[in-house]
Design a protein around this motif. Structure first.
Motif, PDB file in Angstrom:
ATOM      1  N   LEU A 124     -16.846   8.628  14.637  1.00 26.16           N
ATOM      2  CA  LEU A 124     -17.872   9.705  14.215  1.00 26.16           C
ATOM      3  C   LEU A 124     -19.129   8.829  13.587  1.00 26.16           C
ATOM      4  O   LEU A 124     -20.341   9.452  13.883  1.00 26.16           O
ATOM      5  CB  LEU A 124     -17.247  10.581  13.118  1.00 26.16           C
ATOM      6  CG  LEU A 124     -16.308  11.785  13.704  1.00 26.16           C
ATOM      7  CD1 LEU A 124     -15.939  12.663  12.650  1.00 26.16           C
ATOM      8  CD2 LEU A 124     -16.926  12.408  14.979  1.00 26.16           C
ATOM      9  N   ASP A 125     -19.164   8.076  12.688  1.00 23.94           N
ATOM     10  CA  ASP A 125     -20.283   7.479  11.985  1.00 23.94           C
ATOM     11  C   ASP A 125     -20.974   6.488  13.138  1.00 23.94           C
ATOM     12  O   ASP A 125     -22.072   6.374  12.703  1.00 23.94           O
ATOM     13  CB  ASP A 125     -19.964   6.498  10.967  1.00 23.94           C
ATOM     14  CG  ASP A 125     -19.066   7.302   9.795  1.00 23.94           C
ATOM     15  OD1 ASP A 125     -19.842   8.136   9.258  1.00 23.94           O
ATOM     16  OD2 ASP A 125     -18.029   7.204   9.317  1.00 23.94           O
ATOM     17  N   SER A 138     -23.615   9.745  18.230  1.00 23.74           N
ATOM     18  CA  SER A 138     -24.465  10.989  18.182  1.00 23.74           C
ATOM     19  C   SER A 138     -24.348  11.756  19.533  1.00 23.74           C
ATOM     20  O   SER A 138     -24.147  11.276  20.405  1.00 23.74           O
ATOM     21  CB  SER A 138     -25.983  10.516  17.888  1.00 23.74           C
ATOM     22  OG  SER A 138     -26.436   9.888  18.833  1.00 23.74           O
ATOM     23  N   CYS A 143     -20.903  26.090  18.251  1.00 23.92           N
ATOM     24  CA  CYS A 143     -21.226  25.143  17.213  1.00 23.92           C
ATOM     25  C   CYS A 143     -21.392  25.714  15.601  1.00 23.92           C
ATOM     26  O   CYS A 143     -21.644  26.768  15.408  1.00 23.92           O
ATOM     27  CB  CYS A 143     -22.727  24.789  17.190  1.00 23.92           C
ATOM     28  SG  CYS A 143     -23.425  23.702  16.191  1.00 23.92           S
ATOM     29  N   THR A 159     -22.227  24.642  12.852  1.00 23.94           N
ATOM     30  CA  THR A 159     -23.402  24.330  11.657  1.00 23.94           C
ATOM     31  C   THR A 159     -24.548  24.905  12.458  1.00 23.94           C
ATOM     32  O   THR A 159     -25.759  24.850  11.748  1.00 23.94           O
ATOM     33  CB  THR A 159     -23.355  22.933  11.479  1.00 23.94           C
ATOM     34  OG1 THR A 159     -23.371  22.288  12.711  1.00 23.94           O
ATOM     35  CG2 THR A 159     -22.052  22.334  10.765  1.00 23.94           C
ATOM     36  N   GLU A 184     -29.520  16.568  12.142  1.00 27.28           N
ATOM     37  CA  GLU A 184     -29.469  16.643  10.620  1.00 27.28           C
ATOM     38  C   GLU A 184     -28.266  17.527  10.402  1.00 27.28           C
ATOM     39  O   GLU A 184     -27.325  17.228   9.531  1.00 27.28           O
ATOM     40  CB  GLU A 184     -30.557  17.212   9.856  1.00 27.28           C
ATOM     41  CG  GLU A 184     -31.797  16.307  10.174  1.00 27.28           C
ATOM     42  CD  GLU A 184     -32.042  15.698   8.741  1.00 27.28           C
ATOM     43  OE1 GLU A 184     -32.315  16.150   7.778  1.00 27.28           O
ATOM     44  OE2 GLU A 184     -32.215  14.264   8.759  1.00 27.28           O
ATOM     45  N   LYS A 185     -28.126  18.668  11.167  1.00 27.69           N
ATOM     46  CA  LYS A 185     -27.221  19.612  11.040  1.00 27.69           C
ATOM     47  C   LYS A 185     -25.938  19.165  11.671  1.00 27.69           C
ATOM     48  O   LYS A 185     -24.663  19.733  11.328  1.00 27.69           O
ATOM     49  CB  LYS A 185     -27.581  20.844  11.626  1.00 27.69           C
ATOM     50  CG  LYS A 185     -28.496  21.764  10.466  1.00 27.69           C
ATOM     51  CD  LYS A 185     -28.820  23.307  11.191  1.00 27.69           C
ATOM     52  CE  LYS A 185     -29.978  23.941  10.511  1.00 27.69           C
ATOM     53  NZ  LYS A 185     -30.339  25.115  11.240  1.00 27.69           N
ATOM     54  N   CYS A 186     -25.871  18.601  12.771  1.00 28.01           N
ATOM     55  CA  CYS A 186     -24.866  17.987  13.737  1.00 28.01           C
ATOM     56  C   CYS A 186     -23.760  17.395  12.538  1.00 28.01           C
ATOM     57  O   CYS A 186     -23.973  16.476  12.146  1.00 28.01           O
ATOM     58  CB  CYS A 186     -25.201  17.267  14.710  1.00 28.01           C
ATOM     59  SG  CYS A 186     -23.720  16.773  15.797  1.00 28.01           S
ATOM     60  N   ILE A 187     -22.261  18.038  12.984  1.00 26.44           N
ATOM     61  CA  ILE A 187     -21.351  17.477  11.930  1.00 26.44           C
ATOM     62  C   ILE A 187     -20.435  16.343  13.312  1.00 26.44           C
ATOM     63  O   ILE A 187     -19.358  16.246  12.634  1.00 26.44           O
ATOM     64  CB  ILE A 187     -20.448  18.090  11.332  1.00 26.44           C
ATOM     65  CG1 ILE A 187     -19.965  19.308  12.207  1.00 26.44           C
ATOM     66  CG2 ILE A 187     -21.157  18.731  10.097  1.00 26.44           C
ATOM     67  CD1 ILE A 187     -18.929  20.179  11.575  1.00 26.44           C
ATOM     68  N   LYS A 188     -20.742  16.629  14.376  1.00 24.00           N
ATOM     69  CA  LYS A 188     -19.993  15.717  15.565  1.00 24.00           C
ATOM     70  C   LYS A 188     -18.648  16.014  15.594  1.00 24.00           C
ATOM     71  O   LYS A 188     -17.843  15.358  15.775  1.00 24.00           O
ATOM     72  CB  LYS A 188     -20.397  14.256  15.214  1.00 24.00           C
ATOM     73  CG  LYS A 188     -21.631  13.424  14.973  1.00 24.00           C
ATOM     74  CD  LYS A 188     -21.317  12.380  14.120  1.00 24.00           C
ATOM     75  CE  LYS A 188     -23.042  11.749  14.036  1.00 24.00           C
ATOM     76  NZ  LYS A 188     -23.030  10.575  12.965  1.00 24.00           N
ATOM     77  N   CYS A 189     -18.707  17.345  15.705  1.00 23.65           N
ATOM     78  CA  CYS A 189     -17.028  18.087  15.783  1.00 23.65           C
ATOM     79  C   CYS A 189     -16.961  18.081  17.340  1.00 23.65           C
ATOM     80  O   CYS A 189     -15.492  18.028  17.706  1.00 23.65           O
ATOM     81  CB  CYS A 189     -17.105  19.392  15.339  1.00 23.65           C
ATOM     82  SG  CYS A 189     -17.918  20.466  16.162  1.00 23.65           S
TER      83      CYS A 189
END
Lengths: 259, 624
Positions: B564-565, B568, B586, B588, B604-609
Motif C-alpha cells: 500500500l505504501d 497509488s 469508494c 472515503t 489525499e482522501k484515497c486509502i488504497k482499498c
C-alpha cells in the motif's frame, strides 16, 4: 574411549561425552550462555554451535548437547561458525544492550552497535533459572509463560509464588542479573517454617548451627558468601555433592515445604 | 456385546457383506459430503433439507453421509446411488435445490447442469456426455491411496470400512506375520514420512523396535497447523479407521501397546470422528486385549492440542502430551530412543499411518512401483490459492508442478499469469515459473530451496507481491515460534521487521544482504525444524525474485501493486467513460465527477482499498 579431532587436535574421551566437554579437555573455549555444569544441556542460546565436517555437507550442531562419535572432525572457530555466532550475539545485543555479559561478548567479537532496533530487556531467556528451580531444587516456582517474542519467565498467573523457598538459586545462575532476590519472598520463607527451620542453609545440611548470627535476616547473610566461597557454587548444586544423608535431609525438607 | 466381536476371518467377511449392503443398498441412497469443507459451504443445511423433503415427498430411500471427495471448490457434494446404476455426484448443492432434486429422483430424472461426474464404470452410463469419475480433469491424474475411502464410505460406520477391505491387513499381520516381517515390508515399500522431513518409515520403525525397553509408544501426529493444508483433517474426518488400522499395525511391528493421537483442538469434527472410530473398534474387539486371538493388546488415547504450531515438531509434541511447556529439545536422543516419558517412541504423521494398511494388503512391490526412485508412493497436496479448482489431490510422486497447477488445478483464476507456487506450508519456499516442470518429490523440492512439508501448495498469480508473501509467512512464523532458541525467536522477528520496512518504502540497499545473512543464521543455527526451515520463504524469494526486492528498495515501487505504501491509484483519462460505478464503493468519497464525464481521484482522501479497481469494468483505474 572415542577418538576425535577438534580443530585438528586429536583427543580421546569416553563415550557419551559432549563436544563441549571434549573441547574443554583440549583447552578450547566455546562460548555458552544457557549451559551450566549442574544441569542437563538445553541448547537454547545456540552460541556453542560448531561445525562438523561431513562427507557431503558440513553440519552445524550445538556443542553442549551433541555427543562425540568415532573419528569425528570438528571445527570450533571456522569462518562459518564465527560469522553465525557473531549474528547470534548481535541478536542478543539488540535485545539486551545494557547487560554486561552480553556487552562483553559483543566487545570480544568486535560488535559495537547492533544493526537492529534495540529492546532494552534484561532477560535473554536462557532458561537457567527455570531449570534450576524445576530440575535441581524440584520446586517449580517459576516457568515459561507465552511463546515466541512474548515468551518470559514468570510465576503461574503472575501471582506471588506460594511454593518458592527463597533458595536464591535462580538469582545465582542468572547470567544477566535479571532475577534478583526479593526480600518479601525470603521473609515469607522464614515465616512459613518454625523457628528451627528458619535458615535455608541449615535445612540443606550445609551449616550446623540452628541460631543465626544475622537474626535470620537472610538478605544480610554472611553464611551465604562463605558457603559460596567454600563450595564454589550455589549450595543447591553442592547439595548433590555432599553426603547422602544430608541430601536426604534436604529433600525431606523440600517435601515438607510441598506438603 | 460379545457377539459383535471380530475374532476370525469369517467374522470379518460377514461384516464385509454387511458393509457392502450399506454402501450399495437395494434401494435408492442419498449421501451428502459432510466433512468440514462441506459443512462450511452449507452441507448440514442441505442434509437437513433432504431429510425433510424425503419425508414430504414420501421417497423410499436411505440417507447417509460421507467424507470429502477432494473437490472442495465445488462442495457441497451430494451422491445419489440407485441399485444397478452408476453413482451420480451433484456439485454445489444448496438447500433450495433440494425439492427439485428429490422430485427428479422420484421421476428417475437427472439434472445435467448440477452434475460433477458419475462413478461406476461397470454400469452403462446414466447420461451421455457426463464424464466418469476417472475422466474428470480434476481426478484424471490422481491416484488415491491414502485418500482411497474418503468420500466413498460413511466414516461413522466401521462396516463400510471393512467392506473396502479394512482391517484385513491387520488380520493378516496379526495372524500370519512376525513383527520383524512387518517392519521389513514397510522398509521394502520405500514409504517415507509424510509429515515433512521424509524419513524412511521402515527405518524409523526398526530403530524404535530395536531400542531397549519394555514399554514403547507410538504417536500419530495430527497437529496440522500449516495455513492452507488440511489433508490430515480430511483423512481423520473421512476415513478415521484407516489411520487407526495403520497405528495398530505399526504398534504390533514396533512392540507398543499404547498409542496416542495428538490432534489440534481446532479440528473438532476430526476428533469426534476419530473417537467414534476408536469406540467402534473397541466394541468389535479390534482395540483392547488379545486382538484376533493373537495375544496382541493395544489401546489408543486422544490428546487435543492447544493451538501451538510448534507442537507439530515431535519433541515439542511429546512435551505437550507430558503436560509440560511445549518447546522442542535438542536431538539426539531421538524419540525412537528416548521419547514420551523417556521411553522409545515412534511418531508418524496421519497420512503415513493411512498408507500402511494398503501396503500390507497389496504388497511392498506394488507400492514401490509408484513414484520416483527415492520417493515412493503418492502424496496428498492441498492445492489452494489462485487456481480454478482448489481441493485435496493425491498424486503419484514425480508428477510435475505444471500438471498439478494446470491439469488438476485447472489453471490460474481469471486467466491471469502464473507467478509462483509455494510448497510445504509457511516454511516452504516459493518456486517460480521457470521451474514449473519440476517433478515433485522430496529431493527435487529441497534442491530448489523449498520442501515437501505437509503438502500445502499455494498457487500465486501475477498480482501477488513476493516481498509481501515472504512478510506474510514470516509474520505467521514469528507468532508461532516457541521462543526457546535465540536465532528463531530473534532472527525471524528481525527479518520481518526488515521486510516491513522494505514494503513501506524504507528499505536500504544493504537490506538484501543483511536479510540473507540473518536467514542463513536462522537456518543453520536453530534448534528445531521450525527455525531451520523458517528462512525458506525469504531465501527463495530473494533467489528467484530479487528484482522485486530491488524495485521495492531502489525505485520504491511495488510491481504487483500490493504494498500500500508504494502504490497509488489513478484514473486513466482515455478509458474512463464516466459511468460512475466507482463512486459508490469508494468508502472515503475520493472519487468525484459528473455522469458521462471524466472522473477524478483525490489522492489525499484515497486509502488504497482497491474497491474502485475491482468495480471498474473498463480497466480505467490504474495502479502504479
Amino acid at each position: 574411549m572415542i577418538t576425535l579431532f577438534i580443530d585438528n587436535q586429536k583427543v580421546a574421551v569416553k563415550e557419551g561425552t559432549t563436544l563441549l566437554k571434549a573441547s574443554e579437555k583440549l583447552g578450547i573455549e566455546i562460548p555458552t550462555l544457557c549451559y551450566h555444569e549442574g544441569l542437563p544441556p538445553y541448547g537454547a542460546c545456540r552460541l556453542c554451535v560448531v561445525e562438523i565436517i561431513g562427507e557431503k555437507k558440513n553440519r552445524m550442531v550445538a556443542a553442549c548437547s551433541f555427543l562425540v562419535d568415532e573419528g569425528m572432525k570438528v571445527l570450533t572457530i571456522s569462518d562459518r561458525v564465527l560469522k553465525r555466532r557473531r549474528m547470534i550475539v548481535e541478536f542478543l545485543l539488540a535485545r539486551c544492550p545494557d547487560i554486561k555479559a552480553i556487552r562483553d561478548l559483543a566487545d570480544k567479537m568486535g560488535i559495537k552497535k547492533p544493526r537492529f532496533k534495540t529492546k532494552n530487556l534484561d532477560c535473554i531467556l536462557c532458561g537457567l533459572c527455570v531449570r534450576v528451580c524445576n530440575e535441581v531444587a524440584g520446586i517449580g516456582a517459576i516457568g515459561f509463560v507465552n511463546r515466541g517474542k512474548k515468551l518470559k519467565v514468570d510465576t503461574p498467573f503472575h501471582l506471588a509464588s506460594d511454593v518458592c523457598i527463597g533458595c536464591g538459586a535462580c538469582s545465582f545462575v542468572c547470567p544477566t542479573g535479571a532475577i534478583e532476590m526479593e526480600l518479601d519472598a525470603v521473609k515469607r520463607f522464614r515465616e512459613l517454617l518454625g523457628i528451627e527451620h528458619k535458615c535455608r542453609y541449615s535445612l540443606m545440611g550445609l551449616v550446623s548451627y540452628k541460631v543465626c548470627s544475622n537474626n535470620y535476616e537472610c538478605w544480610r547473610c554472611k553464611v551465604d558468601q562463605r558457603i559460596r566461597d567454600s563450595l564454589a557454587t550455589h549450595p543447591i548444586f553442592a547439595a548433590k555433592k555432599i553426603k547422602t544423608e544430608k541430601v536426604n535431609q534436604y529433600f525431606s525438607f523440600l517435601k515438607k515445604i510441598q506438603e | 456385546m460379545s457377539n459383535s466381536k471380530i475374532v476370525t476371518l469369517d467374522d470379518l467377511e460377514l461384516l464385509k457383506e454387511k458393509g457392502l449392503n450399506l454402501i450399495y443398498p437395494t434401494k435408492t441412497k442419498i449421501s451428502v459430503g459432510m466433512a468440514t469443507c462441506g459443512i462450511s459451504t452449507g452441507a448440514r443445511e442441505v442434509f437437513q433439507a433432504i431429510s425433510e423433503e424425503v419425508q414430504n415427498q414420501k421417497l423410499d430411500c436411505v440417507l447417509s453421509q460421507t467424507g470429502c471427495l477432494g473437490f472442495c471448490q465445488r462442495e457441497p457434494l451430494v451422491d445419489v446411488i440407485e441399485p444397478g446404476k452408476p453413482k451420480v455426484v451433484y456439485a454445489e448443492m444448496s438447500y433450495d435445490k433440494v425439492p427439485e432434486l428429490i422430485t427428479n429422483i422420484k421421476n428417475q430424472k437427472i439434472k445435467n447442469e448440477w452434475m460433477l461426474c458419475q462413478i461406476g464404470e461397470k454400469y452403462s452410463p446414466r447420461l451421455d456426455g457426463i464424464p466418469f469419475y476417472k475422466d474428470v480433469d480434476f481426478y484424471k491424474k490422481q491416484k488415491k491411496i491414502a485418500l482411497r475411502n474418503c468420500g466413498f464410505i460413511n466414516p461413522d460406520c466401521i462396516e463400510e470400512y471393512i467392506a473396502k477391505r479394512g482391517y484385513f491387513a491387520l488380520h493378516k499381520v496379526l495372524t500370519e506375520m512376525k513383527p520383524k516381517e512387518v517392519v521389513d515390508m514397510i522398509a521394502e515399500s520405500g514409504l517415507r514420512g509424510r509429515g515433512g522431513a521424509g524419513f524412511l518409515t521402515g527405518k524409523k520403525w526398526q530403530i524404535t523396535r530395536s531400542s531397549k525397553g519394555k514399554i514403547k509408544y507410538i504417536i500419530c501426529n495430527a497437529d496440522e497447523g500449516d495455513p492452507g493444508a488440511y489433508m490430515d483433517r480430511s483423512l481423520l474426518e473421512g476415513d478415521p479407521h484407516s489411520v487407526l488400522e495403520g497405528m495398530l499395525i505399526g504398534a504390533y511391528a514396533i512392540g507398543a501397546s499404547t498409542g496416542y493421537i495428538y490432534v489440534r483442538a481446532e479440528y473438532p469434527q476430526a476428533i469426534v470422528k476419530f473417537l467414534q472410530a476408536v469406540k467402534q473398534a473397541e466394541e468389535h474387539g479390534l482395540l483392547g486385549k488379545d486382538i484376533f486371538n493373537s495375544g496382541f493388546n493395544f489401546e489408543v488415547r486422544v490428546n487435543k492440542g492447544a493451538g501451538a504450531f510448534v507442537c507439530g515438531e515431535e519433541t515439542a509434541l511429546i512435551a505437550s502430551i507430558e503436560g509440560g511447556w511445549s518447546g522442542p529439545r535438542p536431538r539426539p536422543p531421538f524419540p525412537a530412543k528416548s521419547g514420551l516419558w523417556g521411553k522409545p517412541t515412534n511418531i508418524n504423521n496421519v497420512e503415513t499411518w493411512a498408507n500402511v494398511p494398503v501396503i500390507i494388503d497389496k504388497g511392498a512391490d506394488w507400492y514401490s512401483k509408484i513414484g520416483t526412485e527415492k520417493s515412493k508412493g503418492t502424496k496428498v497436496f492441498s492445492v489452494v490459492g489462485k487456481v480454478n479448482n482448489t481441493g485435496l489431490v493425491e498424486v503419484p510422486m514425480g508428477i510435475t508442478l505444471r500438471e498439478i497447477v494446470y491439469d488438476i488445478g485447472g489453471g490460474i483464476l481469471d486467466n491471469r499469469k502464473f507467478k509462483a507456487v509455494q510448497t510445504g506450508g509457511p516454511s516452504g519456499g516459493c518456486i517460480p515459473e521457470s521451474l514449473i516442470d519440476l517433478p515433485v518429490d522430496f529431493e527435487k523440492l529441497t534442491e530448489v530451496g523449498s520442501m515437501m512439508g505437509s503438502g500445502g501448495m499455494i498457487v500465486m498469480d501475477e498480482n501477488t507481491c513476493m516481498v509481501d508473501v515472504a512478510k506474510y509467512f514470516l509474520a505467521f512464523l514469528e507468532d508461532e515460534s516457541c521462543g526457546k532458541c535465540v536465532p528463531c525467536r530473534e532472527g525471524i522477528e528481525k527479518m520481518r521487521e526488515i521486510l516491513n520496512n522494505i514494503c513501506k518504502g524504507e528499505g536500504e540497499e544493504a537490506d538484501i544482504e543483511l536479510l540473507e545473512e540473518i536467514a542463513l543464521t536462522v537456518k543453520e543455527m536453530s534448534l528445531c525444524g521450525l527455525g531451520q526451515t523458517a528462512s525458506n520463504p525469504v531465501l527463495t524469494t530473494i533467489k528467484y525474485f530479487r528484482n522485486e526486492y530491488e524495485e521495492h528498495i531502489i525505485n520504491k515501487r511495488c510491481p504487483a501493486g500490493v504494498c500500500l505504501d508504494l502504490i497509488s491509484y489513478s484514473i486513466d483519462a482515455e478509458k474512463c467513460n464516466g459511468c460512475g460505478a466507482c463512486v459508490r464503493p469508494c468508502p472515503t468519497q475520493a472519487i468525484t465527477g459528473e455522469k458521462k464525464k471524466l472522473h477524478s481521484l483525490d489522492q489525499e482522501k484515497c486509502i488504497k482499498c482497491g474497491a474502485c479497481y475491482e468495480t471498474c469494468k473498463f480497466d480505467s483505474i490504474i495502479i502504479k
